[in-house]
Motif scaffolding. Sequence first.
Motif, PDB file in Angstrom:
ATOM      1  N   SER A   4       0.864  -1.341   0.210  1.00 45.93           N
ATOM      2  CA  SER A   4       0.131   0.084   0.306  1.00 45.93           C
ATOM      3  C   SER A   4       0.867   1.373   0.314  1.00 45.93           C
ATOM      4  O   SER A   4       2.024   1.023   0.283  1.00 45.93           O
ATOM      5  CB  SER A   4      -0.660  -0.356   1.587  1.00 45.93           C
ATOM      6  OG  SER A   4      -0.135   0.214   2.477  1.00 45.93           O
ATOM      7  N   LEU A  13      -6.213  12.162   5.573  1.00 43.78           N
ATOM      8  CA  LEU A  13      -6.164  11.714   4.611  1.00 43.78           C
ATOM      9  C   LEU A  13      -5.278  12.319   3.749  1.00 43.78           C
ATOM     10  O   LEU A  13      -4.930  11.167   2.684  1.00 43.78           O
ATOM     11  CB  LEU A  13      -7.847  12.316   4.364  1.00 43.78           C
ATOM     12  CG  LEU A  13      -8.780  11.354   5.245  1.00 43.78           C
ATOM     13  CD1 LEU A  13     -10.507  11.746   4.903  1.00 43.78           C
ATOM     14  CD2 LEU A  13      -9.035   9.620   4.621  1.00 43.78           C
ATOM     15  N   GLY A  42      -2.089  10.905   3.609  1.00 46.87           N
ATOM     16  CA  GLY A  42      -1.630   9.489   4.043  1.00 46.87           C
ATOM     17  C   GLY A  42      -2.381   8.509   4.579  1.00 46.87           C
ATOM     18  O   GLY A  42      -1.838   7.026   4.750  1.00 46.87           O
ATOM     19  N   THR A  52      -6.825   6.258   4.312  1.00 52.80           N
ATOM     20  CA  THR A  52      -7.589   5.951   3.417  1.00 52.80           C
ATOM     21  C   THR A  52      -9.235   6.119   3.243  1.00 52.80           C
ATOM     22  O   THR A  52      -9.791   5.348   4.771  1.00 52.80           O
ATOM     23  CB  THR A  52      -7.189   4.808   2.201  1.00 52.80           C
ATOM     24  OG1 THR A  52      -7.432   5.393   1.409  1.00 52.80           O
ATOM     25  CG2 THR A  52      -7.340   3.776   3.199  1.00 52.80           C
ATOM     26  N   ARG A  53      -9.644   6.455   2.850  1.00 51.48           N
ATOM     27  CA  ARG A  53     -11.191   6.315   3.019  1.00 51.48           C
ATOM     28  C   ARG A  53     -11.846   4.255   2.367  1.00 51.48           C
ATOM     29  O   ARG A  53     -10.968   3.800   1.451  1.00 51.48           O
ATOM     30  CB  ARG A  53     -12.254   6.797   1.825  1.00 51.48           C
ATOM     31  CG  ARG A  53     -12.024   8.871   2.355  1.00 51.48           C
ATOM     32  CD  ARG A  53     -12.599   9.740   1.449  1.00 51.48           C
ATOM     33  NE  ARG A  53     -12.379  11.238   1.972  1.00 51.48           N
ATOM     34  CZ  ARG A  53     -13.306  11.393   2.405  1.00 51.48           C
ATOM     35  NH1 ARG A  53     -14.386  10.907   3.518  1.00 51.48           N
ATOM     36  NH2 ARG A  53     -12.852  12.744   2.371  1.00 51.48           N
ATOM     37  N   VAL A 112     -12.815   5.194   7.467  1.00 57.51           N
ATOM     38  CA  VAL A 112     -11.693   4.916   6.419  1.00 57.51           C
ATOM     39  C   VAL A 112     -10.982   4.447   7.364  1.00 57.51           C
ATOM     40  O   VAL A 112     -11.375   3.392   8.420  1.00 57.51           O
ATOM     41  CB  VAL A 112     -11.569   6.610   7.302  1.00 57.51           C
ATOM     42  CG1 VAL A 112     -11.591   7.516   6.858  1.00 57.51           C
ATOM     43  CG2 VAL A 112     -11.402   6.513   8.714  1.00 57.51           C
ATOM     44  N   THR A 134      -3.442   3.298   6.365  1.00 62.16           N
ATOM     45  CA  THR A 134      -2.233   2.415   5.686  1.00 62.16           C
ATOM     46  C   THR A 134      -1.360   2.114   6.344  1.00 62.16           C
ATOM     47  O   THR A 134      -0.568   1.645   5.175  1.00 62.16           O
ATOM     48  CB  THR A 134      -2.422   3.735   5.031  1.00 62.16           C
ATOM     49  OG1 THR A 134      -1.557   5.091   5.577  1.00 62.16           O
ATOM     50  CG2 THR A 134      -3.357   4.368   4.097  1.00 62.16           C
TER      51      THR A 134
END
Length: 509
Positions: free
Chosen positions: A10, A96, A99, A102-103, A109, A112
Motif C-alpha cells: 500500500s 487523509l 496518507g 484512506t477512505r 476510513v 494505511t
Amino acid sequence: MGDVSHTSLSPLPSSDRADVAARLRDALLGASFTADGLLDLLGAPAYAALARSETVPALRATRGDTPLETLVRLFLLQQPVPHARVADVLPVQDCLESGWLTRAGADEVAATVDIRPYGGPGGEDWFIVSDLGCAVGGAGGIGSRDEGVVLGVGGASTTLAGITVRTPVSSALDLGTGSGIQALHAAQHATRVTATDLNPRALHITALTLALSGAPAADLREGSLFEPIADDETYDLIVSNPPFVISPGARLTYRDGGMGGDDLCRTLVQQAGDRLSDGGYAQFLANWQHVEGEEWQDRLRSWVPRGCDAWIVQREVQDVTQYAELWLRDAGDHRDDPAEYQARYDAWLDEFEARKVKAVGFGWITLRRTAAAEPSITVEEWPHSIEQPLGETVRAHFDRVDYLRASDDAALLAGHFRLVAEVVQEQVGLPGAEDPEHVVLRQHRGMRRATKVDTVGAGFAGVCDGTLSAGRILDAIAQLVGEDPVLLRDRTPAQIRLLVEQGFLEPAE
C-alpha cells in the motif's frame, strides 16, 4: 542483493508532513494510545496475544466506541472505522490528505500503516510504524509474502535494543534499519544518527517512526551493508539486526540476506572494524553455521576484525531441520500446497548438505575498537536466562577486559576488590554433611552466571568489600586454614582473574 519491488504494497503516508505527524502524535497520546493504555484496555492475555499476531482477543476487547478502542481497531487491528468516530479522535482530514488514513467505502476510513505503541527505556511513549499486518517481526511473525514488506518490532529487535551500550556518543549508525526501532533508541544518546537500508520503503517508514515518536530526524541512506557509508566515515556506535536467515535464495528482503550461508553476517562483522571510532562499539545479532569438522567458536573468531576486542555469545542452536521449519513457517509456507512445502523444505536441506552444515547458532556479537597490542576475543555459549537490559553489563565486560589486560598477578594481589551487588553464595551437599560438596557463587542480575569456587575462593569473595588488598585477604585466609601464605598467593590469582572476568568481583578503585 537486487532491486525491491513494492507494487503489491500500500502507499505510505507522506514523510514530509512533520506538522501532521506531530498533531497525530498528540491525538494518540490524548487518547492513551500508549503501551500502558493498551495493557489497561485489553488486559494482559489479549495484549500478549497481539504480540503473537493473534487479534481475536483484542477484537473482543474493543467492541465499544471509546477513543482508545477506535484507535486500536484502526491502527492495530486494521479494521475500517466510521469516519465520524475517527473525526472525534484524530485530525482526520489532515491524516487523509497526508496518507495516514484512506477512505474505505462511503463513510468509513482505514489505516494505511500499522502503528504500535512502544515504551521507551526511560518511560517514553514511542510509536513504531510498519506495513499493515506486520507489527510483529521475526520468526513466528505475520508471514507476509511481499518481498519489500517492512516489519515492526519482534523479539530480535528488542534483544538488540536491550544489549546495546547506551553511553552518550557523537555518532551512531543503524545498519539495515527496517522500521527504525534501533535508530529511535540511538537518537536518545547520540548527537547524530545515520540509518541505512537496502529497501527504500524501510527508510520511509523509519522517517515516520521517528517523526511520530517525537524524535529527531536521522540521516537516511539507501544501500546494502556499508555501501552508503563513505570510506572515511567512522561511528562511535554501530548496531544492526541484519537479514541473517541462512536460506536457499533471497525470497524475503527483510530476513534473507542474499548471500550464501552465513556470509552476510561474516561480511558485516569483518567490515565493521574500519568503521568504528577509537573505543567505539559495534553490536549485531547474527546466525552462524555449525560445519562438520570445524569448531563453531573458531569460525566466529575468524570473523573478528583486527584492532577489535570481541564478546560473542551463542544463545541458541537448532539442527538444520528445526531451522528450516522455523523459517518456512515464518513465511507461511506450511499453509501452501503440501508438495510445494516439501519442495522448499528439500531445497533448504540440500543447501545445508552441500555446505556440510549440521546446525545453526543464533546470538549476539559485540566488537569494541581497541589500541591494545593483543585484542581480547571471548566466544561462549550461554543459553540460560538473562536480565535485560544488558547494555551496562556489556560495557562493564569490556572495562574488566581492560583492567585484566593491564594487571599481572602481582597487580591483582595488590588490588582491592568488591563483591558485585546481588551475588549470593549457595552451598551444595548432602543434608547433615559437615562440609558442602561445593560452593557456588550466583549472580541475580545481568548474565545471571553461576560458578563453582573452592573454600578459599568463597572465603575470599565474601570478604571483598574494597577495604583490604587481595594479598592481605589471602594472608588472613592462609592463617585461618593453616596454609603456607606464599603458596596460597601463588595459586589464587588465576581464580581471582576468573571471578573478575565473569563479573563476580569488580576493582574497587
